[in-house]
Design a protein around this motif. Structure first.
Motif, PDB file in Angstrom:
ATOM      1  N   VAL A  56       0.836  -1.202   0.000  1.00  0.00           N
ATOM      2  CA  VAL A  56       0.000   0.000   0.000  1.00  0.00           C
ATOM      3  C   VAL A  56       0.874   1.256   0.000  1.00  0.00           C
ATOM      4  CG1 VAL A  56      -1.579   1.384   1.408  1.00  0.00           C
ATOM      5  CG2 VAL A  56      -2.051  -1.037   1.017  1.00  0.00           C
ATOM      6  N   THR A  68      -7.639  -1.416  -3.512  1.00  0.00           N
ATOM      7  CA  THR A  68      -7.370  -2.724  -2.923  1.00  0.00           C
ATOM      8  C   THR A  68      -8.662  -3.526  -2.931  1.00  0.00           C
ATOM      9  OG1 THR A  68      -7.928  -2.404  -0.571  1.00  0.00           O
ATOM     10  CG2 THR A  68      -5.822  -1.516  -1.336  1.00  0.00           C
ATOM     11  N   THR A  80      -7.394  -6.526   6.125  1.00  0.00           N
ATOM     12  CA  THR A  80      -7.045  -5.385   5.278  1.00  0.00           C
ATOM     13  C   THR A  80      -7.277  -4.049   5.971  1.00  0.00           C
ATOM     14  OG1 THR A  80      -7.465  -6.635   3.244  1.00  0.00           O
ATOM     15  CG2 THR A  80      -7.507  -4.239   3.079  1.00  0.00           C
ATOM     16  N   ILE A  84      -4.450  -1.175   6.400  1.00  0.00           N
ATOM     17  CA  ILE A  84      -4.549   0.178   5.861  1.00  0.00           C
ATOM     18  C   ILE A  84      -4.311   1.194   6.980  1.00  0.00           C
ATOM     19  CG2 ILE A  84      -6.029   1.873   4.751  1.00  0.00           C
ATOM     20  CD1 ILE A  84      -5.190  -0.338   2.859  1.00  0.00           C
ATOM     21  N   GLY A 139     -17.056  -0.347   2.073  1.00  0.00           N
ATOM     22  CA  GLY A 139     -15.631  -0.186   1.883  1.00  0.00           C
ATOM     23  C   GLY A 139     -15.263   1.180   2.431  1.00  0.00           C
ATOM     24  N   THR A 147     -10.519   1.005  -0.581  1.00  0.00           N
ATOM     25  CA  THR A 147     -10.517  -0.396  -0.145  1.00  0.00           C
ATOM     26  C   THR A 147     -11.881  -1.013  -0.419  1.00  0.00           C
ATOM     27  OG1 THR A 147      -8.807  -0.011   1.516  1.00  0.00           O
ATOM     28  CG2 THR A 147     -10.232  -1.923   1.831  1.00  0.00           C
TER      29      THR A 147
END
Length: 251
Positions: A56, A68, A80, A84, A139, A147
């Protein structure tokens, strides 16, 4: 005009093991192409936080946008969101808007809003939500990183909420000259000359081989300049015809 650029980061052990076939790269690239945002790089990493963080940080520094996919579900290996947050050096917690929306959705389905399901409302601090009209769990956007879920249907739906947020660029036009029976070895030299003489156009060669009777080459030219693209298209047609092939043109 300098076009914005994008990268796609695919996350998940299931992709690297071959158990799951990815189509999210194709979906993201096809969505961005008409917006003038070319995808310049794609990486695939396992469900390991350090690997996700490193990828990332590398991609967000190099490209205008990073997308992503994968790893934002309710199970232990969905890491994830935490990765992040770590990449940006911020905390993570349940987002109140995500909690409200998901709670209402599960109530309407007469389904318990369990602790694992609440994990999908955890968002890095400072991020904004990306709507999920398919299953409800959002997301999120953290600066230039978006994301998305890994499920292709959900990822594609999330892109509709992202599109209006993006800086668009000059649209890249494309034309394909498809020649049944063409062989790359016969066109390589001339094709290289056509490409070198047209700096505003990118020319690629993509062979296919299904059977001894069904094989050939698709010559694909791309450019933001319609006039330059048209001139190269005519050269590609003439190249195919010089070898006795009647090409099909798709623009």
């Amino acid at each position: 005009m300098t076009n914005p650029t994008a990268a796609v980061l695919l996350i998940g052990d299931e992709l690297l093991s071959g158990r799951t076939r990815d189509i999210n790269l194709q979906q993201v690239a096809q969505y961005l192409e008409p917006l003038g945002i070319p995808v310049m790089e794609c990486r695939t990493v396992p469900d390991i936080e350090a690997e996700i963080v490193a990828a990332v940080n590398a991609l967000r520094a190099r490209y205008t946008y990073v997308f992503t996919t994968g790893g934002i579900g309710p199970t232990h290996d969905d890491i994830t969101a935490d990765a992040i947050a770590a990449a940006f050096g911020v905390g993570i917690s349940e987002h109140p808007d995500a909690i409200r929306g998901m709670a209402a959705r599960y109530a309407a389905m007469n389904t318990e809003f369990t602790a694992p399901r609440r994990r999908m409302a955890r968002v890095p601090h400072g991020a904004s939500l990306v709507a999920n009209p398919v299953s409800g769990a959002p997301g999120f956007q953290m600066e230039n990183v978006f994301t998305l879920a890994g499920v292709p249907q959900i990822a594609r739906a999330m892109l509709e909420d992202i599109g209006p947020r993006l800086e668009t660029g000059a649209v890249v036009h494309k034309v394909t000259v498809r020649g049944m029976g063409l062989r790359e070895g016969d066109i390589a030299v001339k094709l290289g000359e056509i490409d070198a003489a047209a700096p505003l156009v990118s020319v690629g060669s993509y062979p296919w081989y299904l059977t001894a009777e069904n094989h050939g080459v698709s010559l694909v030219a791309r450019s933001i300049d319609p006039a330059a693209l048209s001139a190269v298209c005519q050269q590609l047609v003439e190249l195919a015809e010089s070898l006795g092939v009647k090409p099909e043109i798709d623009s």
